[in-house]
Design an enzyme around this catalytic site. Sequence first.
Site, PDB file in Angstrom:
ATOM      1  CE  LYS A   1      -4.330   0.952   2.427  1.00 43.82           C
ATOM      2  NZ  LYS A   1      -5.002   0.733   3.708  1.00 43.82           N
TER       3      LYS A   1
HETATM    4  O1  G3P Z   1      -8.779   1.784   4.882  1.00 45.04           O
HETATM    5  C1  G3P Z   1      -8.781   3.158   5.180  1.00 45.04           C
HETATM    6  C2  G3P Z   1      -9.450   3.395   6.459  1.00 45.04           C
HETATM    7  O2  G3P Z   1      -8.808   2.678   7.486  1.00 45.04           O
HETATM    8  C3  G3P Z   1      -9.592   4.818   6.844  1.00 45.04           C
HETATM    9  O3  G3P Z   1     -10.686   4.856   7.658  1.00 45.04           O
HETATM   10  O4  G3P Z   1     -12.135   5.661   9.403  1.00 45.04           O
HETATM   11  O5  G3P Z   1      -9.717   6.327   9.391  1.00 45.04           O
HETATM   12  O6  G3P Z   1     -11.295   7.266   7.701  1.00 45.04           O
HETATM   13  P1  G3P Z   1     -10.980   6.120   8.592  1.00 45.04           P
END
Ligand code: G3P
Length: 215
Positions: A86
């Site tokens: 990634k």
């Molecule tokens: O996969 C990306 C994700 O982990 C981001 O999520 O909730 O931190 O915006 P968030």
Amino acid sequence: MQLYIDSANLEQIQKYTDWGFIDGVTTNPSLAAKEGVKPEELSTHLKKITDIVKGLVSIEVYSTTYDEMIAEAMKYSEIASNIVIKLPCTQDGLRACKTLSEKNIKTNVTLVFSPLQAMMAAKMGATLVSPFVGRVEDALFDGLDLIAQIRVIFDNYEFETKILSASFRSTKQISEVAQIGSDIATVSPDLLEKLIKHPLTDIGLEKFLKDAGLK
Ligand code: G3P
């Protein structure tokens, strides 16, 4: 639509694998830190995840420069055959994506917030591209429209890159991206469990059992 679990928690990953729910795993530095995994422990931790899950498992680089990203990616690519590297959607990240794609190493370009970022990742040969629906919505823009626009671009030019929608705030958003045609959604453990819930299912089951004299 494939479902990935967005977590570095071994127990949760094992649980939803046993349930047969998940096709892959995504992790990032925040999720690793949440499990107390230090950068130098990341390879060992991700090896444990690849031992549980047969599908693609994304591991994110900590580096921000091209040379360091490549060195880190080469190390991680040895973990298992289902590892995906990634990379952030930056100039260095996209350049690293192209280099790794040419070496047949799978990549996932993350932190994608615009259709053109997704198109550039696809042009660099990314295996997966990760647009963040929830963070776009948090900023009061349309996260679902972002997925729809990426879908149109990828279909127009027959890019093989898969759309991995991420950062969900609700099951409704997951339902919407499935209808738009996202290839994959990566979902946090709490939302994953909610995907199969409906109060009328519980009420209906209760009635069936009562009518049958079993309750
Ligand atoms: O996969 C990306 C994700 O982990 C981001 O999520 O909730 O931190 O915006 P968030």
